[in-house]
Design a protein around this motif. Structure first.
Motif, short mmCIF file in Angstrom:
data_model
loop_
_atom_site.label_atom_id
_atom_site.label_comp_id
_atom_site.label_asym_id
_atom_site.label_seq_id
_atom_site.Cartn_x
_atom_site.Cartn_y
_atom_site.Cartn_z
N THR A 1 1.04 -1.01 -0.24
CA THR A 1 0.12 0.22 0.06
C THR A 1 0.87 1.32 0.01
O THR A 1 0.43 1.75 -0.59
CB THR A 1 -1.11 -0.19 0.78
OG1 THR A 1 -1.90 -1.07 1.13
CG2 THR A 1 -2.06 1.01 1.15
N ASP B 1 -3.27 3.02 14.23
CA ASP B 1 -3.98 1.11 14.35
C ASP B 1 -4.01 0.39 12.51
O ASP B 1 -4.98 -0.13 12.31
CB ASP B 1 -5.93 1.72 14.47
CG ASP B 1 -6.51 2.45 15.75
OD1 ASP B 1 -4.66 1.74 16.69
OD2 ASP B 1 -6.58 2.74 15.39
N GLY B 2 -2.85 0.96 11.98
CA GLY B 2 -2.97 0.23 11.09
C GLY B 2 -3.10 0.80 9.48
O GLY B 2 -3.33 0.11 8.41
N ILE B 3 -4.04 2.35 9.92
CA ILE B 3 -4.40 2.98 9.05
C ILE B 3 -3.64 3.68 8.63
O ILE B 3 -3.62 4.49 9.57
CB ILE B 3 -5.57 2.57 8.59
CG1 ILE B 3 -6.66 1.45 9.26
CG2 ILE B 3 -6.39 3.47 7.89
CD1 ILE B 3 -8.19 1.55 9.95
N PRO B 4 -3.41 4.50 6.60
CA PRO B 4 -2.39 5.49 6.79
C PRO B 4 -3.88 6.56 6.23
O PRO B 4 -5.32 6.34 6.46
CB PRO B 4 -1.71 5.48 5.73
CG PRO B 4 -2.42 4.11 5.13
CD PRO B 4 -3.30 3.13 5.81
N ASN B 5 -3.59 7.86 7.36
CA ASN B 5 -4.68 8.58 7.30
C ASN B 5 -3.76 9.93 5.73
O ASN B 5 -3.49 10.80 6.29
CB ASN B 5 -4.81 9.53 7.93
CG ASN B 5 -5.73 10.72 8.62
OD1 ASN B 5 -6.20 10.96 7.02
ND2 ASN B 5 -6.54 10.67 9.66
N MET B 6 -4.66 10.27 4.93
CA MET B 6 -4.21 10.24 3.90
C MET B 6 -4.62 11.93 3.95
O MET B 6 -4.73 13.07 2.60
CB MET B 6 -3.98 9.35 2.58
CG MET B 6 -3.76 9.09 2.40
SD MET B 6 -1.76 9.06 2.73
CE MET B 6 -1.37 9.92 1.03
N LEU B 7 -5.06 12.50 4.62
CA LEU B 7 -6.73 13.66 4.44
C LEU B 7 -5.46 14.35 5.19
O LEU B 7 -4.55 14.98 5.76
CB LEU B 7 -7.89 13.87 6.04
CG LEU B 7 -8.38 12.77 5.82
CD1 LEU B 7 -9.10 12.46 6.88
CD2 LEU B 7 -9.65 12.83 4.65
N THR C 1 -13.52 3.06 8.67
CA THR C 1 -11.60 3.06 8.05
C THR C 1 -11.52 1.49 9.04
O THR C 1 -11.24 0.41 9.10
CB THR C 1 -10.95 3.19 7.48
OG1 THR C 1 -10.69 4.46 9.42
CG2 THR C 1 -10.80 4.40 6.65
N ARG C 2 -11.85 1.88 10.70
CA ARG C 2 -11.68 0.60 11.92
C ARG C 2 -12.77 -0.95 11.43
O ARG C 2 -12.46 -1.64 11.55
CB ARG C 2 -11.63 1.14 12.58
CG ARG C 2 -10.27 2.26 12.77
CD ARG C 2 -9.89 2.96 13.67
NE ARG C 2 -8.68 3.90 14.38
CZ ARG C 2 -8.14 4.66 12.65
NH1 ARG C 2 -8.94 5.17 11.65
NH2 ARG C 2 -7.29 5.12 13.13
N LYS D 1 -11.79 -2.86 8.10
CA LYS D 1 -10.71 -3.88 9.19
C LYS D 1 -11.31 -4.45 9.34
O LYS D 1 -10.62 -6.02 9.19
CB LYS D 1 -9.48 -2.50 9.44
CG LYS D 1 -8.22 -3.60 9.80
CD LYS D 1 -7.20 -2.48 10.02
CE LYS D 1 -6.39 -3.07 10.35
NZ LYS D 1 -4.99 -2.17 11.55
N ILE E 1 -6.56 -0.46 3.12
CA ILE E 1 -7.78 0.85 4.06
C ILE E 1 -7.31 2.25 3.76
O ILE E 1 -5.99 1.89 5.18
CB ILE E 1 -8.41 0.07 4.89
CG1 ILE E 1 -8.72 -1.39 4.95
CG2 ILE E 1 -9.09 1.29 5.28
CD1 ILE E 1 -9.16 -2.24 6.70
N GLU F 1 -7.08 6.08 4.99
CA GLU F 1 -8.19 7.34 5.60
C GLU F 1 -7.98 8.08 4.53
O GLU F 1 -6.70 9.14 4.71
CB GLU F 1 -8.17 7.34 7.36
CG GLU F 1 -9.48 8.19 7.80
CD GLU F 1 -8.63 8.36 8.97
OE1 GLU F 1 -8.17 7.30 9.74
OE2 GLU F 1 -9.10 8.97 9.83
#
Lengths: 123, 215
Positions: A5, A111-117, B82-83, B86, B98, B100
């Protein structure tokens, strides 16, 4: 976030149009998570990856298993595909930051989630 | 018939912050079931769901495609969504990437022309413009004037995102003026069709499908 990703994200701050890929990792927490090997999937991804960006990113993370250039026989090179599988599909970034090499914008990973905002004025 | 994805891990309190699958979601699932053969033959290599919410639709599409050769991206502007996506992916044993973000921000130009499959259940409800642009649960439905403000923001990007064989599916209601949307997309070189329609309470729902026009 898996490393595959990261290989597909780039800075999108208004006016930041050059030298904005790959984003540079900082303060990352990595985790290995086993995934089922799928050769066809990996073959599909060979043409989708920016390989140089992947290698340079990995080196900075201390992952030095990938050859500097993609082997000519990559699609049928089992050893290479296994390394690629481990690197792009089993290596997860749990948390950290991704910094644009050009404009220095910071994108957080939580939490393993990229924030592209972006903030309103950056769009 | 494919089973609806298992969402038993999502509780009432989750649905205070994310959109709970409803008639529109289920019509979208039914449409994908109708399209299953087409999608299997398409063999998408990279897919994208915009606004994945609970993750229900992506988990369903993943089951159709098989845990196969497709890299599945999901975006949502709502961090709780998003969570949830997941968790739903994990709970249903599918892998998704995923992100955000707002619609597709951060994916172009790197992924220009790379998506073989894009699908979007947009915020289509007619609301005052001021209600558009939140990053909480309202983002799942607040569509502004004609319910079109978010839809119209996305449409110009579809031609940049889709590959030459790419297909785009979207949920709309009658008030969004589906014919007008199809005309806009025709200007961008897309043929369109209605793959499913249903009356759900006061809403007349449509699932639109767009593919690049053949010369």
């Amino acid at each position: 976030m898996r490393l595959i990703t990261h290989n597909m994200l780039q800075c999108h701050v208004k006016g930041c149009n050059a030298n904005n890929f790959p984003l540079e990792f900082q303060e990352v927490e990595l985790e290995q998570e086993e995934a089922e090997m799928n050769e066809d999937f990996l073959r599909n991804m060979l043409t989708k990856l920016e390989y140089d960006a992947l290698v340079s990113t990995c080196l900075k993370l201390g992952i030095n298993d990938l050859p500097a250039t993609m082997p000519a026989d990559a699609a049928y090179n089992d050893e290479f595909l296994q390394i690629l599988h481990r690197v792009i599909l089993e290596t997860h970034v749990k948390s950290g930051k991704m910094i644009c090499p050009n404009c220095k914008h910071i994108y957080n990973i939580r939490d393993g989630i990229p924030n592209m905002l972006l903030a309103e004025h950056e769009v | 018939m494919l089973p609806t994805p298992d969402l038993s891990h999502l509780k009432r309190q989750d649905y205070e912050h994310i959109y709970e699958p409803a008639e529109d979601t289920f019509l979208f699932l039914d449409a994908f079931e109708d399209e299953a053969l087409f999608l299997k033959e398409l063999q998408p290599k990279i897919s994208l769901e915009i606004g994945s919410g609970s993750g229900c639709v992506t988990a369903f599409v993943a089951k159709i495609l098989g845990e196969s050769n497709c890299l599945k991206f999901c975006t949502d502007i709502n961090p709780r969504a998003t969570r949830a996506t997941k968790r739903t992916a994990k709970h249903n044993q599918v892998s998704v990437e995923i992100i955000e973000t707002h619609l597709i921000s951060g994916l172009l130009p790197r992924l220009q022309g790379q998506f073989d499959l894009i699908y979007f259940n947009p915020p289509y409800v007619l609301t005052p413009s001021e209600e558009v642009g939140s990053n909480s649960v309202e983002a799942a439905w607040a569509g502004g004037i004609d319910g079109r403000e978010v839809i119209d923001e996305l449409l110009p990007y579809i031609k940049c995102l889709l590959s030459s064989i790419g297909v785009f599916y979207m949920v709309v209601i009658n008030e969004n003026k589906p014919d007008e949307i199809r005309n806009i997309m025709r200007q961008d070189g897309f043929d369109s069709s209605i793959v499913k329609t249903r009356l759900a309470g006061r809403e007349k729902l449509f699932i639109l499908k767009f593919v690049r026009a053949t010369l």
